[in-house]
Write a protein that holds these residues in place. Sequence first.
Motif, PDB file in Angstrom:
ATOM      1  N   ALA A  28       0.832  -1.206   0.000  1.00  0.00           N
ATOM      2  CA  ALA A  28       0.000   0.000   0.000  1.00  0.00           C
ATOM      3  C   ALA A  28       0.868   1.259   0.000  1.00  0.00           C
ATOM      4  CB  ALA A  28      -0.938  -0.002   1.205  1.00  0.00           C
ATOM      5  N   ASP A  29       1.963   1.220   0.771  1.00  0.00           N
ATOM      6  CA  ASP A  29       2.882   2.367   0.802  1.00  0.00           C
ATOM      7  C   ASP A  29       3.568   2.551  -0.555  1.00  0.00           C
ATOM      8  OD1 ASP A  29       2.248   2.855   3.419  1.00  0.00           O
ATOM      9  OD2 ASP A  29       4.019   1.863   4.257  1.00  0.00           O
ATOM     10  N   LEU A  30       3.936   1.441  -1.202  1.00  0.00           N
ATOM     11  CA  LEU A  30       4.553   1.531  -2.525  1.00  0.00           C
ATOM     12  C   LEU A  30       3.590   2.115  -3.556  1.00  0.00           C
ATOM     13  CD1 LEU A  30       6.524  -1.851  -2.706  1.00  0.00           C
ATOM     14  CD2 LEU A  30       7.500   0.457  -2.626  1.00  0.00           C
ATOM     15  N   ILE A  31       2.328   1.692  -3.466  1.00  0.00           N
ATOM     16  CA  ILE A  31       1.314   2.232  -4.382  1.00  0.00           C
ATOM     17  C   ILE A  31       1.141   3.730  -4.145  1.00  0.00           C
ATOM     18  CG2 ILE A  31      -1.144   2.196  -4.955  1.00  0.00           C
ATOM     19  CD1 ILE A  31      -1.062  -0.838  -4.310  1.00  0.00           C
ATOM     20  N   ALA A  32       1.099   4.139  -2.860  1.00  0.00           N
ATOM     21  CA  ALA A  32       0.962   5.561  -2.538  1.00  0.00           C
ATOM     22  C   ALA A  32       2.149   6.356  -3.076  1.00  0.00           C
ATOM     23  CB  ALA A  32       0.843   5.742  -1.023  1.00  0.00           C
ATOM     24  N   PHE A  33       3.354   5.786  -2.918  1.00  0.00           N
ATOM     25  CA  PHE A  33       4.557   6.458  -3.429  1.00  0.00           C
ATOM     26  C   PHE A  33       4.470   6.619  -4.947  1.00  0.00           C
ATOM     27  CE2 PHE A  33       8.820   6.236  -5.253  1.00  0.00           C
ATOM     28  CZ  PHE A  33       9.453   7.276  -4.579  1.00  0.00           C
ATOM     29  N   HIS A  34       4.032   5.561  -5.613  1.00  0.00           N
ATOM     30  CA  HIS A  34       3.906   5.605  -7.077  1.00  0.00           C
ATOM     31  C   HIS A  34       2.863   6.637  -7.501  1.00  0.00           C
ATOM     32  CE1 HIS A  34       4.028   4.204 -11.183  1.00  0.00           C
ATOM     33  NE2 HIS A  34       2.733   3.960 -11.172  1.00  0.00           N
ATOM     34  N   LEU A  35       1.746   6.680  -6.788  1.00  0.00           N
ATOM     35  CA  LEU A  35       0.704   7.656  -7.119  1.00  0.00           C
ATOM     36  C   LEU A  35       1.194   9.080  -6.900  1.00  0.00           C
ATOM     37  CD1 LEU A  35      -2.390   5.836  -5.546  1.00  0.00           C
ATOM     38  CD2 LEU A  35      -1.955   6.192  -7.982  1.00  0.00           C
ATOM     39  N   ASP A  36       1.947   9.288  -5.800  1.00  0.00           N
ATOM     40  CA  ASP A  36       2.510  10.619  -5.546  1.00  0.00           C
ATOM     41  C   ASP A  36       3.480  11.010  -6.659  1.00  0.00           C
ATOM     42  OD1 ASP A  36       1.265  11.448  -3.141  1.00  0.00           O
ATOM     43  OD2 ASP A  36       2.544  10.110  -1.982  1.00  0.00           O
ATOM     44  N   ALA A  37       4.288  10.044  -7.111  1.00  0.00           N
ATOM     45  CA  ALA A  37       5.248  10.323  -8.186  1.00  0.00           C
ATOM     46  C   ALA A  37       4.523  10.680  -9.472  1.00  0.00           C
ATOM     47  CB  ALA A  37       6.159   9.110  -8.401  1.00  0.00           C
ATOM     48  N   LEU A  38       3.439   9.942  -9.766  1.00  0.00           N
ATOM     49  CA  LEU A  38       2.658  10.255 -10.972  1.00  0.00           C
ATOM     50  C   LEU A  38       2.036  11.643 -10.873  1.00  0.00           C
ATOM     51  CD1 LEU A  38       0.829   6.848 -11.636  1.00  0.00           C
ATOM     52  CD2 LEU A  38       2.717   7.842 -12.944  1.00  0.00           C
ATOM     53  N   GLU A  39       1.560  11.993  -9.671  1.00  0.00           N
ATOM     54  CA  GLU A  39       0.962  13.315  -9.483  1.00  0.00           C
ATOM     55  C   GLU A  39       1.998  14.409  -9.683  1.00  0.00           C
ATOM     56  OE1 GLU A  39      -1.785  16.338  -8.651  1.00  0.00           O
ATOM     57  OE2 GLU A  39      -2.047  14.229  -9.203  1.00  0.00           O
ATOM     58  N   GLN A  40       3.195  14.213  -9.103  1.00  0.00           N
ATOM     59  CA  GLN A  40       4.260  15.200  -9.268  1.00  0.00           C
ATOM     60  C   GLN A  40       4.676  15.315 -10.731  1.00  0.00           C
ATOM     61  OE1 GLN A  40       5.432  17.369  -6.991  1.00  0.00           O
ATOM     62  NE2 GLN A  40       3.825  16.518  -5.696  1.00  0.00           N
TER      63      GLN A  40
END
Length: 362
Positions: free
Chosen positions: A114-126
């Motif tokens: 879940a943390d990895l998915i959140a990190f990936h989503l944050d990276a996509l947003e940035q």
Amino acid sequence: MGFSAVARVTTDKWLACAVHDEINFGLVPGGELKLETTICNEIRQHHEAVAIDHVAEDENFVNHHTPLMYGFQSYISMPIILKDGTFFGTLCAIDPKPAKVNNPTTVGMFKMFADLIAFHLDALEQLSISNKNLQIEKETSELREQFIAILGHDLRNPLNAVANSAQLLARINLEDRTQKLVKIIKDSSFRMNGLIENMLDFASGRLGGGIAIARTPDEDLEHVLFQVVEEIQAISPDRKITMNFDMLHPVSADGKRIAQLFSNLLGNALNYSPPGAVIDITAISNTEEFTLCVANPGKQISESTIERLFQPFSRGEVEPNQKGLGLGLYISSEIAKAHGGSLAVSSTAEQTCFTLSLPVIK
């Protein structure tokens, strides 16, 4: 677990972003469940993980409407929390059979994913934000370039008209006084065109590598300096300017750029000194160095101001009648650098002096 999904969970929607289905649950990416029928909706509210080994033996969920509706016996769901604390959704899995999921190893694994998915989503947003900003900057840059091109064209048109009129006037009126004024107009027009080019270069961001110069061997800098003083005196005939030139050695330099630099320094000296003050100009060339000093009495420049004086759009203390963009000293400093020299300033309560130092190229 027979079915797992990454779900986007909002206040009114449960949406499958990614799925792994081995039990023919029937959901595909983009598929939706009615929000109120999911345990994920409850997790959205309390942000806590839920893990059930066997629904039939779990007193908290044995009669829960979600397992009864979807027919699963084991369940695990982990909230996906973004970097800014926003709840995105869940990483969840179900199976019609009981399974050992409510243990530190499995729960920890789901937390890690879940943390990895959140990190990936944050990276996509940035990345999305960066792309948007890049597109905005690109559009702004294009508009700026168009503006600069139009501005340059509109400035050059009246300037060319002035220069052409001066040439015509020189042909039809041969009086010495007229010819002198015509010469001043022509010389000033020529240098103004150079100033426009500098402004356009700076505004379009092309000065990062420094100002380009065209050296002339044995440039007659004494004549160049006299010409600038003559132009300034024609504009301000009541101001007192003294000149002390000792040009013993020829200098390889760009005369037009040196004139531009000198005009900036002399204009500043007149603007920042009392009306009756004397501006002292000293120019010396020897076998090693050419130096040009422009000194004037006036208010002392503070150390903090001197530190940023040669930066673009930076100026000293400005009186109400003093106007300008604060580019003159910056461009003058860049001209000095382009010649392999330097421009420095010293200031006391009695006098401020700007000194240009250029190596003599042999």
